[in-house]
Design an enzyme around this catalytic site. Sequence first.
Site, PDB file in Angstrom:
ATOM      1  N   ASN A 121      -7.969  -3.090  14.179  1.00 47.73           N
ATOM      2  CA  ASN A 121      -9.573  -3.403  13.354  1.00 47.73           C
ATOM      3  C   ASN A 121      -9.325  -3.873  12.538  1.00 47.73           C
ATOM      4  OD1 ASN A 121      -8.288  -1.800  11.516  1.00 47.73           O
ATOM      5  ND2 ASN A 121      -9.891  -0.331  10.803  1.00 47.73           N
ATOM      6  N   ASP A 169       0.587  -0.897   0.056  1.00 46.69           N
ATOM      7  CA  ASP A 169       0.193  -0.103  -0.272  1.00 46.69           C
ATOM      8  C   ASP A 169       1.293   1.222  -0.663  1.00 46.69           C
ATOM      9  OD1 ASP A 169       1.009  -0.469   2.407  1.00 46.69           O
ATOM     10  OD2 ASP A 169      -1.223  -0.344   2.921  1.00 46.69           O
ATOM     11  N   HIS A 179      -6.971  -4.764   9.624  1.00 40.71           N
ATOM     12  CA  HIS A 179      -6.491  -4.594   8.366  1.00 40.71           C
ATOM     13  C   HIS A 179      -5.859  -4.728   7.957  1.00 40.71           C
ATOM     14  CE1 HIS A 179      -5.055  -0.104   9.258  1.00 40.71           C
ATOM     15  NE2 HIS A 179      -4.223  -1.211   9.082  1.00 40.71           N
ATOM     16  N   GLU A 238      -9.785  -1.395   4.583  1.00 42.84           N
ATOM     17  CA  GLU A 238     -10.270  -1.739   6.017  1.00 42.84           C
ATOM     18  C   GLU A 238     -11.199  -2.434   6.505  1.00 42.84           C
ATOM     19  OE1 GLU A 238      -9.437  -0.402   7.490  1.00 42.84           O
ATOM     20  OE2 GLU A 238      -8.923   2.506   7.416  1.00 42.84           O
TER      21      GLU A 238
HETATM   22  C1  GLP Z   1      -0.489   0.249   8.719  1.00 45.71           C
HETATM   23  C2  GLP Z   1      -0.367  -0.285   7.125  1.00 45.71           C
HETATM   24  C3  GLP Z   1      -0.214  -1.680   8.032  1.00 45.71           C
HETATM   25  C4  GLP Z   1      -0.205  -2.162   8.990  1.00 45.71           C
HETATM   26  C5  GLP Z   1      -0.643  -1.343   9.908  1.00 45.71           C
HETATM   27  C6  GLP Z   1      -0.120  -1.640  11.415  1.00 45.71           C
HETATM   28  O1  GLP Z   1      -2.084   0.541   8.285  1.00 45.71           O
HETATM   29  N1  GLP Z   1      -0.884   0.141   6.503  1.00 45.71           N
HETATM   30  O2  GLP Z   1      -0.149  -2.597   6.769  1.00 45.71           O
HETATM   31  O3  GLP Z   1       0.146  -3.625   9.165  1.00 45.71           O
HETATM   32  O4  GLP Z   1      -0.348  -0.142   9.872  1.00 45.71           O
HETATM   33  O5  GLP Z   1       1.106  -1.070  11.504  1.00 45.71           O
HETATM   34  P1  GLP Z   1       2.131  -1.454  13.223  1.00 45.71           P
HETATM   35  O6  GLP Z   1       3.055  -2.518  12.312  1.00 45.71           O
HETATM   36  O7  GLP Z   1       2.844  -0.236  13.380  1.00 45.71           O
HETATM   37  O8  GLP Z   1       0.779  -1.767  14.101  1.00 45.71           O
END
Ligand code: GLP
Length: 251
Positions: free
Chosen positions: A137, A68, A139, A144
């Site tokens: 959540n 992404d 995702h 989402e």
């Molecule tokens: C972002 C990214 C996700 C990631 C998520 C969790 O929203 N788009 O790909 O998995 O954050 O982030 P973290 O690993 O910092 O908890």
Amino acid sequence: MLKIIKAKDYADLSRKAANIIAAQVILKPDSVLGLATGSSPIGLYKELIKGYEAGDLDFSKVRTVNLDEYRGLTPDNDQSYAYFMNENLFKHINIDKANTNLPDGTEPDAEKECARYDAVLESMGGIDIQLLGIGLNGHIGFNEPAAAFTKGTNCVDLKASTIEANSRFFATIDDVPKQAYTMGIGSIMKSKKVLLVANGEGKAEIIYKACCGPITPEVPASILQLHPDAVVVADEAALKVLMEKCPEALN
Ligand code: GLP
């Protein structure tokens, strides 16, 4: 079926997960790696860099596709995922930057960019291993919670809770982009192997729901229960609720 691997802590998780990706690169030097951003995979990337520096890993033939990118951020913006990948992995290993791919956050035409990125994914001939983090959540990528699972690359309106969660990386919450381009759940599910990493108690409830709860687009990661070769590597803190409520899931 989901295979769940329990790690002691973040360092242990990072080594275990990096070993899985390292094995993939050793077995198939021209692997297509699906990569992820967020704080969870940073330790794993550090381990891969160590593997490269030790002469164990060669990325010269590897191709990558990222999950992404924020819509509106240029690659030189230090909050863009292009910048993140460069800083945390690409510039430290012998990968050919021409073989790395991310959605283009600067393309204003969403339809055009989603079609372009789907064509990139198609041209790869399949992702060998897709790395994932998980949002609070549920995702994956930036898919989402929604009424239906997404198929291909899509432009998402980020949930208020995601904007809030990701604001820790920005100067102010108003600086967090409100939209992102993300690979679809259908494309993630087409990967030959999926590797999800999660650490910390904050992820314990969602890891339990994703691994043991109903398969629903309201918890996007829950669809991984249907993937033929999905592995979750999580530390004890992230597995706390799962260990209490469905210990049988730990195989
Ligand atoms: C972002 C990214 C996700 C990631 C998520 C969790 O929203 N788009 O790909 O998995 O954050 O982030 P973290 O690993 O910092 O908890």
